[in-house]
Design a protein around this motif. Structure first.
Motif, PDB file in Angstrom:
ATOM      1  N   TYR A  90       0.834  -1.212   0.000  1.00 36.23           N
ATOM      2  CA  TYR A  90       0.000   0.000   0.000  1.00 36.23           C
ATOM      3  C   TYR A  90       0.865   1.257   0.000  1.00 36.23           C
ATOM      4  O   TYR A  90       0.655   2.170  -0.796  1.00 36.23           O
ATOM      5  CB  TYR A  90      -0.905  -0.043   1.234  1.00 36.23           C
ATOM      6  CG  TYR A  90      -2.004   1.000   1.266  1.00 36.23           C
ATOM      7  CD1 TYR A  90      -2.981   1.050   0.271  1.00 36.23           C
ATOM      8  CD2 TYR A  90      -2.096   1.901   2.325  1.00 36.23           C
ATOM      9  CE1 TYR A  90      -4.002   1.979   0.335  1.00 36.23           C
ATOM     10  CE2 TYR A  90      -3.120   2.835   2.394  1.00 36.23           C
ATOM     11  CZ  TYR A  90      -4.067   2.868   1.395  1.00 36.23           C
ATOM     12  OH  TYR A  90      -5.083   3.789   1.448  1.00 36.23           O
ATOM     13  N   GLN A  91       1.868   1.310   0.882  1.00 36.65           N
ATOM     14  CA  GLN A  91       2.739   2.490   0.905  1.00 36.65           C
ATOM     15  C   GLN A  91       3.578   2.573  -0.361  1.00 36.65           C
ATOM     16  O   GLN A  91       3.878   3.670  -0.839  1.00 36.65           O
ATOM     17  CB  GLN A  91       3.603   2.495   2.164  1.00 36.65           C
ATOM     18  CG  GLN A  91       4.602   1.351   2.299  1.00 36.65           C
ATOM     19  CD  GLN A  91       5.897   1.581   1.560  1.00 36.65           C
ATOM     20  OE1 GLN A  91       6.342   2.728   1.408  1.00 36.65           O
ATOM     21  NE2 GLN A  91       6.500   0.500   1.078  1.00 36.65           N
ATOM     22  N   LEU A  92       3.947   1.416  -0.925  1.00 32.47           N
ATOM     23  CA  LEU A  92       4.711   1.419  -2.177  1.00 32.47           C
ATOM     24  C   LEU A  92       3.872   1.999  -3.308  1.00 32.47           C
ATOM     25  O   LEU A  92       4.362   2.803  -4.116  1.00 32.47           O
ATOM     26  CB  LEU A  92       5.150  -0.004  -2.511  1.00 32.47           C
ATOM     27  CG  LEU A  92       5.982  -0.178  -3.784  1.00 32.47           C
ATOM     28  CD1 LEU A  92       7.308   0.564  -3.677  1.00 32.47           C
ATOM     29  CD2 LEU A  92       6.222  -1.669  -4.068  1.00 32.47           C
ATOM     30  N   PHE A 102      15.077   5.387   4.795  1.00 31.93           N
ATOM     31  CA  PHE A 102      14.036   4.468   4.333  1.00 31.93           C
ATOM     32  C   PHE A 102      13.745   4.687   2.854  1.00 31.93           C
ATOM     33  O   PHE A 102      13.639   3.729   2.073  1.00 31.93           O
ATOM     34  CB  PHE A 102      12.763   4.657   5.157  1.00 31.93           C
ATOM     35  CG  PHE A 102      11.605   3.831   4.667  1.00 31.93           C
ATOM     36  CD1 PHE A 102      11.485   2.497   5.012  1.00 31.93           C
ATOM     37  CD2 PHE A 102      10.636   4.384   3.833  1.00 31.93           C
ATOM     38  CE1 PHE A 102      10.421   1.728   4.547  1.00 31.93           C
ATOM     39  CE2 PHE A 102       9.577   3.630   3.362  1.00 31.93           C
ATOM     40  CZ  PHE A 102       9.469   2.295   3.725  1.00 31.93           C
ATOM     41  N   LEU A 103      13.620   5.950   2.446  1.00 33.93           N
ATOM     42  CA  LEU A 103      13.315   6.243   1.047  1.00 33.93           C
ATOM     43  C   LEU A 103      14.458   5.827   0.127  1.00 33.93           C
ATOM     44  O   LEU A 103      14.219   5.325  -0.984  1.00 33.93           O
ATOM     45  CB  LEU A 103      13.005   7.730   0.888  1.00 33.93           C
ATOM     46  CG  LEU A 103      11.739   8.230   1.608  1.00 33.93           C
ATOM     47  CD1 LEU A 103      11.584   9.727   1.423  1.00 33.93           C
ATOM     48  CD2 LEU A 103      10.496   7.505   1.105  1.00 33.93           C
ATOM     49  N   ASP A 104      15.689   6.002   0.570  1.00 35.79           N
ATOM     50  CA  ASP A 104      16.838   5.569  -0.237  1.00 35.79           C
ATOM     51  C   ASP A 104      16.794   4.060  -0.458  1.00 35.79           C
ATOM     52  O   ASP A 104      17.037   3.565  -1.558  1.00 35.79           O
ATOM     53  CB  ASP A 104      18.149   5.954   0.454  1.00 35.79           C
ATOM     54  CG  ASP A 104      18.414   7.449   0.430  1.00 35.79           C
ATOM     55  OD1 ASP A 104      17.774   8.158  -0.376  1.00 35.79           O
ATOM     56  OD2 ASP A 104      19.249   7.910   1.228  1.00 35.79           O
ATOM     57  N   VAL A 158      15.731  -0.869  -3.709  1.00 40.02           N
ATOM     58  CA  VAL A 158      15.177  -2.215  -3.803  1.00 40.02           C
ATOM     59  C   VAL A 158      14.036  -2.294  -4.814  1.00 40.02           C
ATOM     60  O   VAL A 158      13.917  -3.272  -5.562  1.00 40.02           O
ATOM     61  CB  VAL A 158      14.694  -2.688  -2.414  1.00 40.02           C
ATOM     62  CG1 VAL A 158      13.930  -4.009  -2.518  1.00 40.02           C
ATOM     63  CG2 VAL A 158      15.874  -2.846  -1.463  1.00 40.02           C
ATOM     64  N   CYS A 159      13.191  -1.272  -4.846  1.00 36.36           N
ATOM     65  CA  CYS A 159      11.968  -1.329  -5.649  1.00 36.36           C
ATOM     66  C   CYS A 159      12.089  -0.598  -6.988  1.00 36.36           C
ATOM     67  O   CYS A 159      11.160  -0.642  -7.802  1.00 36.36           O
ATOM     68  CB  CYS A 159      10.792  -0.759  -4.863  1.00 36.36           C
ATOM     69  SG  CYS A 159      10.437  -1.703  -3.363  1.00 36.36           S
ATOM     70  N   GLY A 160      13.192   0.109  -7.219  1.00 37.57           N
ATOM     71  CA  GLY A 160      13.405   0.762  -8.500  1.00 37.57           C
ATOM     72  C   GLY A 160      12.459   1.914  -8.775  1.00 37.57           C
ATOM     73  O   GLY A 160      12.052   2.128  -9.922  1.00 37.57           O
TER      74      GLY A 160
END
Length: 568
Positions: free
Chosen positions: A195-197, A451-453, A458-460
């Motif tokens: 959800y946050q992604l 966290f954002l980095d 990881v998620c591109g």
């Protein structure tokens, strides 16, 4: 010095935001009145058993209900109770349950269904006149629904059409920050992360959540004091503490399984101090239901050794008074303070000492609502204990000075080295079953750069860096017209947010509101110009996927992460 002026906090008897009546969409006022009888029975025990039996009968869950009782809060193949976030018993307890938890489960497992026939027979305007209980008592939602403004009814819509409606509304916004994505603590960790992604890939950090309205103060204070937004004590620490301070919580209502820990603590001779304006059921005595001999003999166990009835909001002054007393005691007894711990692991002690010494006892008595003798009793319990644990809930955090109060809890613990060792430390009692897991997995309108980095790596994706809106900011944005789409993953935002009237007005100004829910609630009848209701599975239910039954993970109040596998 940070203190609280209790006189200033006397509520003015005026409706919020100029409303002529206090009602703002919260449903009709019923004719039922609360009982005025004093509660003389021990918490839990046969009263809870009788209440549970009544619920099982009413919800027609006499088969699934008892089955669920033996599956709740079991690490091996069981499911996490959708009630509170109290941790699972570490000793393999077979009936690690409570009255509230069983009610949550049977309420979710009800055979009642809120299908298309219900919404065809009743307009939204009519449903808005129902009580909150009546709305939820219609049963589980069965299919996606869309609001038809012309007929004033919710009507069935396909999943594909529902997703296309959400997508088209989001694409039409001039700025991703015109959307907000709310989260309830009922969500599992995996759904939380996705959800946050989704929100951040879309381009916003507008991720308000239920913790904004409960333990946000705890997280901010602990982060500032200790570098982590979580408590440091676990259930093993509760089982070995010499003194337990329980502040701003009635465990019988908010975390009933805590009663087991309190009863065990009393039997081993620990001191248990409850701090609350009222002496509530959990601060008196209990009969723990899974202790069968005590149940059979109607034998209760005390759950407190001292009750301090502070003035509402007076916790900060009590804590400051205890710290002042400990520091004064250190003048004649060097062991009153743990100087080695203070020198090695803390900063600013001399400034804090001067602050405590400069605080007059008269002011501490006035603001706490306690006498100096009462405060000294609490300080004496603290000084005589080798291992002290302080636990608190919303009675501490939901004040204008909640952050300062939680920081004062940490300050008091640091004076005697009650941190980072067995049987000691701060232990906030979270409410929703996975509200802490939500924050761990990224639901945060103020995400850290680290966290954002990591998320980007990881998620591109290229996540937004500007802080988003919290719950209050979102409601204000609705009124300004800068928040146009509101998505709620669980919860009941209209009733949970502060100032019900103002929140309801804001929701009605949205272009689209989306509610992902298991049951009908007030937030479905207080909606935007366009509205969707999307049903979902509950914690108690099996989630069959191509590779078999799917488990989800949750995090409890004491930072333990474990699997939850539905059984219905």
């Amino acid at each position: 010095m940070t203190t609280y002026d209790a006189d200033k906090a006397v509520a003015e008897n005026e409706p919020p935001h100029g409303a002529e009546t206090p009602a703002g969409g919260e449903g009709p006022i019923t004719e039922k009145h609360p009982s005025q009888r004093a509660y003389h029975h021990p918490a839990a025990g046969w009263g809870a058993a009788k209440s549970v039996t009544h619920v099982l009968l009413r919800e027609h869950t006499l088969i699934d209900g008892p089955r669920a009782i033996f599956k709740m809060n079991h690490e091996s193949g069981g499911f996490d109770c959708p009630g509170c976030a109290w941790p699972d018993d570490t000793k393999g307890l077979k009936l690690d349950i409570c009255e509230n938890g069983i009610k949550h489960v049977t309420w979710e497992m009800t055979p009642k269904r809120a299908g298309r026939e219900l919404f065809a027979a009743h307009s939204v305007s009519e449903l808005a006149t129902w009580t909150d209980f009546a709305l939820e008592d219609t049963g589980r939602l069965t299919e996606p629904l869309v609001y038809n403004e012309e007929t004033d009814h919710y009507e069935p819509i396909t999943w594909k059409a529902a997703f296309e409606l959400v997508g088209s509304e989001l694409r039409a916004l001039a700025d991703p920050n015109e959307a907000a994505f709310y989260t309830s603590g009922r969500l599992g960790n995996e759904a939380t992360f996705l959800y946050q992604l989704m929100a951040r890939e879309y381009g916003t950090n507008n991720l308000p959540d239920c913790s904004n309205m409960c333990h946000e103060a705890s997280g901010r204070a602990l982060q500032a004091s200790l570098g982590t937004g979580k408590g440091t004590a676990d259930l093993a620490d509760w089982e070995s503490a010499d003194a337990l301070f329980i502040m701003g919580v009635n465990a019988a209502s908010n975390a009933p399984r805590m009663l087991t820990a309190l009863a065990e603590a009393y039997r081993r001779g620990a001191q248990i101090v409850h701090v609350n304006p009222l002496i509530e059921a959990a601060a008196t005595r209990t009969i723990v239901p899974h202790e069968f001999v005590d149940m059979a003999l109607f034998k209760s166990t005390r759950t407190s050794t001292l009750n301090l009835q502070v003035r509402a909001g007076g916790d900060m002054a009590l804590l400051r008074g205890m710290a002042k007393a400990v520091i004064e005691e250190s003048a004649s007894d060097p062991k009153a303070l743990d100087r080695e711990f203070i020198d090695r692991h803390t900063q600013g002690f001399e400034e804090y000492r001067a602050l405590c010494e400069a605080t007059p006892w008269q002011e501490l008595e006035r603001q706490s609502g306690l006498t100096r003798a009462d405060i000294l009793k609490a300080a004496d319990v603290y000084s005589r204990s080798d291992r002290t644990l302080i636990s608190w809930c919303l009675g501490v955090s939901q004040h204008e000075h909640g952050v300062d109060t939680v920081r004062e809890i940490v300050n008091l613990l640091l004076l005697r080295g009650n941190l980072g060792r067995e049987g000691a430390g701060p232990s906030p009692v979270r409410g929703h079953s996975n509200v802490q897991g939500n924050r761990t997995c990224g639901i945060d309108h103020r995400p850290t750069p680290e966290f954002l980095d990591r998320l980007a790596d990881v998620c591109g994706i290229d996540p937004p860096r500007a802080h988003g809106l919290d719950t209050v900011g979102v409601v204000e944005g609705m009124h300004r017209g800068t928040v146009k789409v509101f998505v709620a993953m669980g919860g009941n935002f209209a009733m949970a947010a502060p100032d019900t009237t103002y929140t309801a007005e804001g929701l009605r100004r949205c272009e689209l509101t989306v509610q992902v829910s298991t049951k009908l609630n007030r937030s479905h009848v207080i909606h935007g110009r366009k509205a969707l209701i999307l049903p979902c599975l509950g914690r108690t239910e099996k989630d069959h996927q191509r590779r078999g039954p799917q488990a989800t993970s949750v995090e409890d109040s004491m930072s333990m992460v474990h699997l939850s596998l539905g059984m219905k």
